[in-house]
Scaffold this active site. Structure first.
Site, PDB file in Angstrom:
ATOM      1  N   ASP A 100      27.298 -54.007 -46.081  1.00  0.00           N
ATOM      2  CA  ASP A 100      26.723 -53.243 -44.975  1.00  0.00           C
ATOM      3  C   ASP A 100      27.661 -53.244 -43.772  1.00  0.00           C
ATOM      4  O   ASP A 100      28.599 -54.042 -43.683  1.00  0.00           O
ATOM      5  CB  ASP A 100      25.358 -53.822 -44.588  1.00  0.00           C
ATOM      6  CG  ASP A 100      24.372 -52.759 -44.140  1.00  0.00           C
ATOM      7  OD1 ASP A 100      24.818 -51.678 -43.696  1.00  0.00           O
ATOM      8  OD2 ASP A 100      23.159 -53.001 -44.220  1.00  0.00           O
ATOM      9  N   ASP A 106      19.372 -44.827 -44.763  1.00  0.00           N
ATOM     10  CA  ASP A 106      18.289 -45.793 -44.630  1.00  0.00           C
ATOM     11  C   ASP A 106      16.929 -45.111 -44.717  1.00  0.00           C
ATOM     12  O   ASP A 106      15.912 -45.784 -44.932  1.00  0.00           O
ATOM     13  CB  ASP A 106      18.387 -46.522 -43.287  1.00  0.00           C
ATOM     14  CG  ASP A 106      19.415 -47.640 -43.308  1.00  0.00           C
ATOM     15  OD1 ASP A 106      19.872 -48.015 -44.403  1.00  0.00           O
ATOM     16  OD2 ASP A 106      19.752 -48.143 -42.226  1.00  0.00           O
TER      17      ASP A 106
END
Length: 728
Positions: A471, A539
């Site tokens: 990430d 997301d």
């Protein structure tokens, strides 16, 4: 000296003869070509990009009718200086303050790298300064893709400063230019934008330094001689820059209605010193040309990506359950093993432990602290990561884990021990995003640290971790590197440092699946995909939003790279409530996964998930390697439809969705361009007991499905269907 004179006397006629008798350089694929011309002034000019034109001798005597008071004809790599005044690909400032560069052709070579892949390398030089520019074109014949980059070498005696340094330039002539590009933000990435280019310069760029594809993307499609986007007809150029940092794409229509396209690293705050003998190599720019509409341009890019551009070469990651939206930071070993049990029972293939597993002095129980301290939180998982990996493997699942190695929380031992590793401008406020700072990957010590984060994480369960989710949850602000003397090198050196780390990781862990995640779709580019197996598309996992996100993403990047998850309702991003079937039917058009707590599902939902996952595995290879045909655009009305077709056209899977209620009378017409009209296909709807198409289980000719098409009764918002087609 006598030997040197004899040598020069021997080679000079050969070089001149080559320039005179063969002044054209052709970069060919099976169907397309770039044609460059060495003119009478020994300058390299850009003549053509498109379908093949036959014998280049037909260009003899060619006249563009450009007036000399409007600058030069198109150059292959336009430079600032001489008679050129438009947007330059290359701008250089020399030690004597000269800002002109005028490149002359020196030589070129054409060589086969492997079957179907050919490299053309052209050397040019500025006679005053000895600055050398090498244009490199690698052509992929079968895929009709040409990948270009530039190597700039300082062969003079003094340092020079690069101010612009594009990867590639092309120049074309058409009546109209319809530009399709992408925009967005967190949770709404890769939204479509289209505009007809007018005189002047259109710029698509990003200056965020890291996580640079949330708002724009370094890619585009350009439809020629039309104001209308068409999937199946017309000439289209598509391009994508393989770079994960700041980028700039410039489209300039000049006085002669010609379009110049320059693509490369954004020179914003990035003047780059080139010392004596040094070479600067730009990132790759990927080009393709289609004479059969935008759909074929996308398929060209997808074919190239699966064969050459993605680390995994198109191998799709396993179906998975990710712990994030199902547990967030609040979990214990029993919570995780329970999720593993459910993943196995539902037929998934991997479990991924997301954020929250690490931190001792600053336990990662929220996003407030812990980043940088990558030691296991034994209060949450006293049995260890190896225990979880063994548990997953015993259940027949692969095991994955989350890291964010480029970042650090102010509340961490790392931040206290190495404040000099943080990107910051001394004497100024160090800003936080998501309560974190960014580490300085320009610094080799930081590069070693980031590599070791990956390495030590893998050692938490030796030979048992199959997947890493990498990430990156913030961009660069108030830039500054304690390691660099020249801060203008920061943006480039950071990405080069990142790539250096990823290269080391891939050398040691070639078979680990690694996902590029950056708050979702913040690092979706072919530079990253050279090291990663897939990207986390967004997301935002809400079904309706994902239609537009995945539609845009898959125009450039193949579905095998796009992670797509079924999550809980109400959506944690939009608060929208969508039916489980709709969510599964959307996620199944990419790499299917789940991101929820299975124990919160009803028995009916759980059983449907088992059925949908099982059916996905029967056609997953089509999503992975099939040719994508966009049948109905979600931007055109009430419905969206797409299809993946096997290379031999014997199998296909069709997805269709109702995305807006407009009354009971408006059903879609799904015409299946891409099938073989001479074959017959049995049509079977999946994941339903009430088929929406009257022809379910019937057999139709390809000709009928292409020209008549299927008319499923998808009339209500969130109606959706998946149809499997098998040739008989």
């Amino acid at each position: 000296m006598r030997r040197i004179l004899l040598f020069l006397l021997f080679i000079t006629p050969a070089v001149l003869s080559h320039a005179i008798t063969d002044p054209y350089i052709c970069v060919n694929t099976d169907n397309t070509c770039i044609i460059l011309h060495i003119n009478e002034d020994n300058r390299l000019m850009f003549m053509h990009y498109g379908l093949k034109v036959g014998d280049t001798g037909q260009y003899t005597g060619y006249n563009s009718y450009r007036r000399i008071d409007y600058g030069t004809d198109p150059m292959a790599y336009p430079t600032r200086g001489g008679r050129f005044y438009n947007e330059p690909a290359l701008s250089v400032k020399y030690s004597d303050n000269d800002v002109n560069t005028e490149l002359e052709y020196i030589s070129h070579t054409i060589s086969d790298i492997r079957p179907g892949v050919t490299q053309t390398s052209i050397i040019m030089q500025d006679p005053k300064t000895s600055l050398e520019v090498r244009l490199v074109y690698i052509s992929y014949s079968k895929e009709d893709v040409i990948v270009a980059h530039t190597e700039i070498t300082n062969k003079g005696n003094k340092e020079v400063t690069l101010e612009n340094y594009a990867s590639s330039a092309i120049n074309i002539k058409a009546g109209k230019y319809l530009l399709t590009h992408f925009h967005g933000a967190w949770a709404s990435e890769m939204q479509l934008a289209q505009e007809v280019l007018t005189h002047g310069t259109k710029i698509i760029d990003n200056k965020m330094g890291v996580r640079t594809t949330h708002t724009e993307n370094p890619s585009f499609l350009l439809s020629l001689d039309t104001e209308n986007f068409n999937e199946n007809h017309g000439e289209v150029i598509a391009g994508a820059l393989a770079w994960s940092g700041n980028y700039k794409l410039a489209f300039q229509v000049d006085e002669f209605e010609r379009l110049s396209i320059l693509c490369g690293i954004n020179p914003y705050n990035s003047t780059y010193p080139l010392r004596k003998g040094q070479t600067f190599t730009t990132p790759d720019m990927i080009w393709t040309f289609s004479s059969a509409g935008a759909g074929q341009a996308s398929r060209n890019l997808h074919n190239w990506a699966r064969n050459y551009g993605i680390y995994s070469k198109g191998k799709m990651a396993p179906t998975l359950l990710n712990s994030w939206e199902g547990a967030y930071f609040d979990f214990t070993t029993p919570v995780l093993t329970g999720m593993i049990d459910d993943a196995a029972n539902m037929g998934l293939e991997m479990f991924v432990l997301d954020d929250g597993w690490f931190g001792t002095d600053f336990p990662r129980n929220s996003n407030q602290q812990g980043l940088g301290d990558w030691q296991l939180n034994t209060k949450k998982i006293p049995e260890g990561i190896s225990y979880l990996a063994d548990y997953a493997h015993h259940k027949g699942l692969k095991f994955g884990i989350w890291i964010e190695p480029e970042m650090v929380n102010p509340k961490s031992n790392l931040a206290r021990k190495h404040p000099e590793w943080v990107v910051k401008s001394e004497g100024r406020q160090v800003t936080t995003t998501r309560n974190q700072w960014i580490l300085d990957l320009c610094n080799p010590q930081v590069q070693d640290f980031v590599f070791n984060v990956f390495d030590e994480t893998m050692k938490l369960a030796i030979n048992k971790i199959d997947y890493i989710k990498w990430d990156c949850n913030r961009h660069v602000e108030s830039l500054g590197s304690a390691y660099l003397k020249n801060q203008s090198e920061f943006y480039i050196n950071y990405i080069q440092g990142l790539y250096s780390v990823l290269k080391r990781i891939r050398e040691k862990y070639p078979n680990v699946i690694v996902q590029s995640c950056s708050s979702g779709g913040g690092r979706v580019d072919y530079g990253a995909l050279g090291y990663f197996d897939e990207v986390w598309t967004s997301d935002n996992t809400e079904g309706l939003s994902r239609i537009f996100i995945q539609y845009g993403t898959n125009m450039i990047y193949p579905a095998c790279t796009t992670g797509s998850h079924v999550s809980a309702v109400p959506s944690h991003q939009t608060n929208n409530v969508t039916p489980l079937k709709f969510r599964f039917d959307i996620a199944a058009a990419g790499r299917l996964g789940m991101e929820l707590q299975p124990k919160a599902m009803t028995t009916e939902e759980y059983q449907f998930a088992q059925k949908a996952i099982a059916s996905y595995r029967t056609y997953r290879d089509l999503v992975e390697n099939g040719d994508l045909y966009r049948l109905i655009s979600p931007y055109d009305g009430n419905h969206y439809a797409l299809m993946y077709v096997s290379k031999d056209k014997n199998r296909a899977v069709v997805f269709a969705y109702c995305i807006k209620y407009q009354g009971r009378t408006k059903t879609p017409l799904v015409r299946m361009y891409g099938l073989d009209k001479n074959k017959s296909y049995k049509v079977t709807e999946l994941n339903t007991t009430a088929p929406s198409f009257w022809g379910d289980t019937k057999t139709f000719s390809g000709e009928w499905l292409i020209n008549q098409g299927m008319n499923p009764q998808l009339v209500k918002l969130y109606d959706s269907g998946i149809w499997y087609l098998q040739a008989e």
